[in-house]
Design a protein around this motif. Sequence first.
Motif, mmCIF file in Angstrom:
data_model
loop_
_atom_site.group_PDB
_atom_site.id
_atom_site.type_symbol
_atom_site.label_atom_id
_atom_site.label_comp_id
_atom_site.label_asym_id
_atom_site.label_seq_id
_atom_site.Cartn_x
_atom_site.Cartn_y
_atom_site.Cartn_z
ATOM 1 N N HIS A 180 -9.732 13.130 4.045
ATOM 2 C CA HIS A 180 -9.686 14.138 5.132
ATOM 3 C C HIS A 180 -10.855 13.269 6.182
ATOM 4 O O HIS A 180 -12.400 13.678 5.416
ATOM 5 N N GLY A 218 -5.507 10.026 8.082
ATOM 6 C CA GLY A 218 -5.530 10.570 8.692
ATOM 7 C C GLY A 218 -3.744 10.160 9.218
ATOM 8 O O GLY A 218 -2.926 9.298 8.365
ATOM 9 N N ALA A 219 -3.817 10.220 11.076
ATOM 10 C CA ALA A 219 -2.395 9.830 11.680
ATOM 11 C C ALA A 219 -1.887 8.308 10.775
ATOM 12 O O ALA A 219 -0.810 8.104 10.513
ATOM 13 N N MET A 240 4.098 15.203 7.453
ATOM 14 C CA MET A 240 2.680 15.072 6.763
ATOM 15 C C MET A 240 2.097 15.976 6.146
ATOM 16 O O MET A 240 1.122 16.051 5.816
ATOM 17 N N THR A 242 1.134 18.444 6.021
ATOM 18 C CA THR A 242 1.443 19.905 5.523
ATOM 19 C C THR A 242 0.380 19.984 4.134
ATOM 20 O O THR A 242 -0.005 18.560 2.649
ATOM 21 N N ALA A 243 0.679 21.041 3.204
ATOM 22 C CA ALA A 243 -0.649 21.394 1.893
ATOM 23 C C ALA A 243 0.166 20.567 1.385
ATOM 24 O O ALA A 243 1.577 20.298 1.028
ATOM 25 N N GLY A 246 -2.431 15.105 0.431
ATOM 26 C CA GLY A 246 -2.836 14.610 -0.423
ATOM 27 C C GLY A 246 -3.519 14.550 -1.500
ATOM 28 O O GLY A 246 -3.206 13.272 -2.240
ATOM 29 N N LEU A 249 -1.005 11.870 -2.918
ATOM 30 C CA LEU A 249 -1.638 10.559 -2.688
ATOM 31 C C LEU A 249 -2.396 10.087 -3.685
ATOM 32 O O LEU A 249 -2.383 9.228 -4.401
ATOM 33 N N HIS A 274 3.784 5.819 0.476
ATOM 34 C CA HIS A 274 3.008 7.082 0.435
ATOM 35 C C HIS A 274 4.234 7.783 2.225
ATOM 36 O O HIS A 274 4.857 8.603 2.314
HETATM 37 N N1 ADP Z 1 -0.064 13.268 11.366
HETATM 38 C C1 ADP Z 1 0.130 12.682 10.531
HETATM 39 N N2 ADP Z 1 0.399 11.276 10.431
HETATM 40 C C2 ADP Z 1 0.647 10.621 9.414
HETATM 41 N N3 ADP Z 1 0.345 11.056 8.094
HETATM 42 C C3 ADP Z 1 -0.602 12.768 8.027
HETATM 43 C C4 ADP Z 1 -1.070 13.239 9.606
HETATM 44 N N4 ADP Z 1 -1.403 14.134 9.190
HETATM 45 C C5 ADP Z 1 -1.584 14.218 7.687
HETATM 46 N N5 ADP Z 1 -0.944 12.472 7.758
HETATM 47 C C6 ADP Z 1 -1.284 12.526 5.794
HETATM 48 O O1 ADP Z 1 -0.995 13.369 4.885
HETATM 49 C C7 ADP Z 1 -2.131 14.181 4.234
HETATM 50 C C8 ADP Z 1 -3.116 14.577 4.337
HETATM 51 O O2 ADP Z 1 -3.793 14.915 2.459
HETATM 52 P P1 ADP Z 1 -4.778 16.493 3.521
HETATM 53 O O3 ADP Z 1 -6.305 16.844 4.444
HETATM 54 O O4 ADP Z 1 -5.972 15.577 2.113
HETATM 55 O O5 ADP Z 1 -4.077 17.673 2.443
HETATM 56 P P2 ADP Z 1 -4.034 18.722 1.490
HETATM 57 O O6 ADP Z 1 -5.581 18.873 1.074
HETATM 58 O O7 ADP Z 1 -2.856 19.691 1.919
HETATM 59 O O8 ADP Z 1 -3.844 17.526 0.166
HETATM 60 C C9 ADP Z 1 -2.915 12.033 3.965
HETATM 61 O O9 ADP Z 1 -2.287 11.154 3.307
HETATM 62 C C10 ADP Z 1 -2.213 12.019 5.689
HETATM 63 O O10 ADP Z 1 -2.611 10.606 5.924
#
Ligand code: ADP
Length: 308
Positions: A180, A218-219, A240, A242-243, A246, A249, A274
Amino acid sequence: MNNFDDYILGKTDTSNVLIKGENSKINLTEHADIKDFIKKRARDSHKGTYGRVGFLSGSKGMAGACVLNLNAALRSGSGLVKGFVTNSIYTIVDSMSLEALTYSFDEQNLSFSDLNRELIQFSDVIATGSGCANMRNYKNILEFIIKSASQTLVIDAEGINQLKLEMLKNHKQNIVLTPHYGEFANLLKKDVSYVRKDIIDKATEFSNKYNVYLILKGARTIVCCPEGYAYVNTTGNPGMATAGSGDVLTGIVASFIGQKIYIIDALRLSVYLHGLAGDIGNSNVGEYSLVAGDIIKYLPEAIQNTIR
Ligand SMILES: Nc1ncnc2c1ncn2[C@@H]1O[C@H](COP(=O)(O)OP(=O)(O)O)[C@@H](O)[C@H]1O
Ligand SMILES: NC(=O)C1=CN([C@@H]2O[C@H](COP(=O)(O)OP(=O)(O)OC[C@H]3O[C@@H](n4cnc5c(N)ncnc54)[C@H](OP(=O)(O)O)[C@@H]3O)[C@@H](O)[C@H]2O)[C@@H](O)CC1
């Protein structure tokens, strides 16, 4: 480049800043681009046909990261999925992902020959780093995997935090990094505000310089390949954020690479699905209630809709 950054950061929905031809090395990833990447399964296939995926992930307090990796890979179609996990979380992982194989190791006294046999020799693709923040000696483990494995590596979260750029010199396998913005900034030894400006340039330069595939999350997630192409994803929503999203993914990415889809296609497909699973989840439970497990829950519907 401001409009461009704003689109990628999710500040605007105006995607016509990405006009094909004006800068032909940058494209969106839309349904038409990825729908043919998943093929109907051959009648005479077997589980070996669909890849062996190995994960070294999770640690005490973060068993969920490994469970999300494993279950996401299983729901993406992998034939065999294995978690190589520390014994402090073994029972949780083993009981939360019944279809996955598991192998437990002693963090205090890790045998590198076990790691080689049970993870490296087993896997067509290896993913590591999700939820490894509390693992003893993780840096040494990561270094061993990069030096010893010849198959594609997917490196997430703590794997990215522990990565020294020297480790990327002369690597022999394909490497996919899934940072990220915070993790990407750390890799570059810069702050996040630096990364958020001229994002595509920074992502493609890095990908090219270190000969790695990059999924900058990211977004609007960007997929970059060492040849300098960048693909901006069009699915996904703020639910998405939320903990564990990623970690899901990473499981999907490893799965499609393991299914031997051409690597850049596998990355674009994974990021698209995803996001789509997140969008279906959003329309069912709403963006406030969406949790990472829901992305796995709605992945089958996302896959069905995509190949239809
Ligand atoms: N505002 C958003 N819009 C679309 N996707 C988002 C948004 N915020 C986070 N995501 C997606 O959610 C995932 C977050 O991953 P990450 O930051 O590694 O979280 P974690 O470590 O909690 O698993 C990524 O795939 C990111 O693209
Ligand atoms: N159930 C489990 O087992 C789970 C296990 N997990 C595992 O936990 C481990 C640590 O993960 P983590 O979330 O605690 O910290 P991490 O991602 O390093 O972020 C910290 C720093 O980065 C920044 N930052 C983050 N995103 C950003 C962005 N898009 N853009 C910009 N900045 C961003 C953020 O900034 P701030 O919040 O201050 O804005 C902060 O400074 C990891 O191994 C993971 O796999 C999790 O997946 C959860 C579920």
